[in-house]
Design a protein around this motif. Sequence first.
Motif, short mmCIF file in Angstrom:
data_model
loop_
_atom_site.label_atom_id
_atom_site.label_comp_id
_atom_site.label_asym_id
_atom_site.label_seq_id
_atom_site.Cartn_x
_atom_site.Cartn_y
_atom_site.Cartn_z
N PHE A 22 -4.56 4.22 0.20
CA PHE A 22 -4.66 2.94 -0.50
C PHE A 22 -3.31 2.25 -0.48
CE2 PHE A 22 -8.10 5.33 -2.45
CZ PHE A 22 -9.12 4.39 -2.39
N GLN A 34 -0.87 -0.42 -2.22
CA GLN A 34 -0.72 -0.99 -3.55
C GLN A 34 0.54 -1.85 -3.57
OE1 GLN A 34 0.71 1.58 -6.73
NE2 GLN A 34 -1.13 1.19 -7.90
N TYR A 35 0.47 -2.97 -4.25
CA TYR A 35 1.68 -3.79 -4.39
C TYR A 35 2.46 -3.35 -5.61
CZ TYR A 35 0.44 -7.00 -0.71
OH TYR A 35 0.17 -7.54 0.50
N GLN A 40 5.25 -2.95 -0.86
CA GLN A 40 4.00 -2.21 -0.80
C GLN A 40 4.26 -0.71 -0.92
OE1 GLN A 40 2.32 -3.39 2.89
NE2 GLN A 40 1.70 -5.40 2.13
N ASN A 94 -8.55 -2.36 -0.09
CA ASN A 94 -7.19 -1.92 0.25
C ASN A 94 -7.14 -0.48 0.74
OD1 ASN A 94 -7.83 -0.87 -2.28
ND2 ASN A 94 -5.72 -0.89 -3.00
N ARG A 140 -2.13 -1.24 -17.31
CA ARG A 140 -1.58 -0.02 -16.72
C ARG A 140 -1.75 1.11 -17.72
NH1 ARG A 140 1.48 -1.15 -12.12
NH2 ARG A 140 2.05 -3.35 -11.96
N ARG A 160 -0.15 3.21 -12.88
CA ARG A 160 -1.37 2.85 -12.17
C ARG A 160 -2.41 2.20 -13.07
NH1 ARG A 160 -3.34 6.60 -7.77
NH2 ARG A 160 -1.96 8.37 -7.88
N GLU A 200 -7.58 3.30 -10.12
CA GLU A 200 -6.89 4.11 -9.11
C GLU A 200 -6.79 5.57 -9.51
OE1 GLU A 200 -3.72 1.25 -7.05
OE2 GLU A 200 -3.60 1.28 -9.22
#
Lengths: 328, 198
Positions: A27, A29-30, A36, A79, B91, B119, B123
Amino acid sequence: MNDAIARPDSERETDPMLDVRNLSVSFMQYAFGLHQRVFTPIIGLDAEVYPGEVLAIVGSSGSGKSLLAHAVLGILPSNARVRGEIVFRGETLSPERQAALRGREIALVPQSVNFLDPLMHVDKQVRLGVRNGRAEQSQREVFERYHLSEKAGRFFPFQLSGGMARRVLVASAVIAGASLVIADEPTPGLHPEVVKETLGHLRELADEGKAVVLITHDIDAALDIADRIAVFYAGTTVEIAPVADFLGDGTALKHPYTRALWEALPSNGFKPIAGSQPPLDALPEGCLFEPRCCCATGECKDSRPSARRRRRRMVRCLNPLDAGRGEV
Amino acid sequence: MNLKAAGVGFRYGQGPWVLRDMDLEVEPGAVVGLSGPSGRGKTTFARVLAGYETPLEGKVTLDEGPLPRGGYSPVQLVFQHPERAVNPRWRLSDTLTEGWDVDESLLGALGVDPAWLDRYPNELSGGELQRFCVARALSPQTRFLIADEMTTMLDAVTQAQLWRVVMDAVKERGLGAVVISHEKPLIDKVCDRVVYMS
């Protein structure tokens, strides 16, 4: 000890319905504006399931069990990047083929009641699985099969009890007559009788010649209906073994994680091991289970074991445990 | 010092009664199992005990008084589906500290990895999320924990890990607990007594 059980070579070499080879999923992720980061929660998954068989996939949560299901169906978030090979009926599954097959040839019994449309009556949702013919008739039959009343059909998902919601999910997957059914935790929180019944229906589907993948944390459920059990840890398949290996005192199990899982069962000692699966941005260089392993050696720190296969068994460990003994 | 339900009745709107004449008393340090087929109102009862719903008949009391209406509740509920119990747009670090400043030793015991804090819930796996929900609910102010199928979705190792943390709190500081579960081996292992809802 299982070698003592007479197992004539009845394992006919048919082709697997589904064959997953060295699958990885990342995946993107920003973080901090445009920087990234890439996470790879699935590193090396292998699983194959044959027609007429229930393959149970058990393992720690976050081990990639659900992601495998989503990867096979092609419903990962946008993503996600998938590598490795997923073969269905001898042909690689492309995104186009996945879109054409899911809900027809390949069906999912999802993990969460969140997969239901919260604003649609459940009988209508179940009918969506039928793309030709008498949707209403099929829905009535499948409701009857799963003991769902006509009244339950007029409920919205939030009105269903946990057990009823689960039966609705099973019904909506089964209605299309798929040849590969992937059940992702189909029975948590259900009354034992309902669990037994739901699992019985999955077994029935396998006995009709379909291939069934049962993703579950519940080893007892797996033992009830599966032919083989694949154990996942941290995005890798650590062991695949016949159900018989999980019975008795667990010493037929060869991977230390499989053994720990067995010992953590409430009926087998309820013994936890410390820590958690390794964080994805700090994976050990060697074996992914080494930091928590009972029996790791220096070698395990340095190199990742590869899968060793023998017939339909597999173990990914540099120092597999001996049968009948607690330690190497 | 007890959490007590006396003659509790509840229904949603004008629907059928989900609960009628429910009695339960949990003393500090006690672990009471709640078992029974699905659809018998176990989850509704959990919500009533934790103050999420107000009983229409009877009452729920803590130390003979009503449950507090505001602030951190001394009766905490951990749900079966952690993904529905956390804000999807926060988050995990924000979710975790919503109620109290969770100490690191608790996070360590629960096997929470610091990397997860940045996260978002989608996720993380259910098992990873549930560790946050347990940590969030185990503030020193928590006197009673209602565990509604808390580890039903989890693998055996994580299940044993979370229950060891909860049972330590039961032993060390007299946390009382109500355990809703269908898993008889689990109930047998952690509960002092079991109430069957039929």
